[in-house]
Each structure stands twice: as structure tokens, then as C-alpha cells.
Design a protein around this motif. Structure first.
Motif: not given
Length: 173
Positions: A74-76, A84-86, A91-92
Motif C-alpha cells: 500500500x502507498x501514500x 495527499x495525492x494518492x 482510502x479504500x
């Protein structure tokens, strides 16, 4: 009365020899050195990887279904302002998969499948290489970054936030 027991096989068993319902097991502990949280910076963005190990992940293909031990990533991704871009960790709403398919112990490397962002934009392979106990390098090779986006609804974000680059160094936190 008879009982069937699932067949346990080594992690890197060739696909053509995996019987349906088999379990590919990390018997040599090849996945564990990658587990942890790692951070890198690229073009002003901070990328944090959260790598865990999942035992007996169901792998479904057109030919057969089987189970395998896998790294789940998983990543941020945040911009330089900290926005936060992604976020695939918390965030599910994203249906993004990033998980290991095979290891190459002689090269301290793992091959991962990346489903891409919305509408599968940017799907492809990611390669992780263990550099030391605290660092890994990442190489991302997208297979398709344009044609899939054209098939997406216009309101979906099809930006690929993971950097398509080679030898990006991540440090364990």
C-alpha cells in the motif's frame, strides 16, 4: 471417509506446474526482508510504501485458482506541501492492487504486479531490490499509460502517482 489436503509448493514454482488449489509457500523466508515502511522522495513528492506479508492470497487466473504467500504493498504519495495525492493505505475507494508475484533470491529482488490507478492506467510491473537491511530500490515499468485512460470516465483521476523510474531508493522507517 477421505480428506483432501492442499499441496504446498515452493514460492517460485513455475506457473505451468502449479496444480489448481495448491499453496505456494514462502518456506525460505524470501519475503520477510521486505516487510516494513519505506520512504523516498521523487520530483518533490514523498512516497511512503507500507509492505506487509499475506499468507495464502488467492490468485485467480483464467486457467486455475491457487494460493500464494505474497507481499502486499500500500502507498501514500504526498506533494511538497504535504497534501495527499494518492492514498491506497487508508482510502479504500481506490481499487488498486500491488502485490508480489515472484522472488529472485540470487539478485535479492521481488517482482510485483501493479494494477494501475483508476481504469487500470499505468498497470505493469514493479521490481524491488533489497540493497541493505534499511534500503530497497524500486523500478516501475508501466505497460500502458495512455490508451486505457481514453476509456475512463472524464471525472476520474487517471494520474499515475508512482514514479516510472529505475533505482529509486527507499529507506526503511
Amino acid at each position: 471417509m477421505s480428506f483432501c489436503q492442499a499441496q504446498n509448493l515452493p514460492l517460485n514454482t513455475g506457473f505451468s506446474t502449479i496444480p489448481a488449489g495448491a499453496h505456494l509457500k514462502d518456506t525460505n523466508n524470501e519475503l520477510s526482508p521486505y516487510i516494513g515502511n519505506y520512504v523516498a522522495n521523487f520530483n518533490g513528492n514523498e512516497i511512503t510504501l507500507f509492505i506487509t506479508k499475506l499468507e495464502d492470497k488467492l490468485e485467480q487466473t483464467g486457467q486455475k485458482n491457487y494460493y500464494m504467500d505474497a507481499l502486499i504493498v500500500k502507498y501514500i504519495v504526498k506533494n511538497s506541501a504535504g497534501n495527499v495525492l494518492q492514498d491506497t493505505k487508508n482510502n479504500n475507494t481506490y481499487n488498486i492492487e500491488l502485490y508480489s508475484l515472484a522472488t529472485n533470491p540470487s539478485k535479492n529482488a521481488v517482482t510485483l504486479y501493479y494494477s494501475g490507478t483508476n481504469c487500470s492506467v499505468g498497470w505493469g510491473d514493479i521490481y524491488l531490490k533489497k540493497i541493505s537491511s534499511t534500503q530497497i530500490s524500486l523500478e516501475y515499468r508501466p505497460d500502458d499509460i495512455t490508451t486505457t485512460a481514453a476509456k475512463c470516465p472524464p471525472n476520474l483521476d487517471t494520474t499515475i502517482y508512482l514514479p516510472a523510474t529505475k533505482d529509486l531508493i527507499f529507506t526503511k522507517q
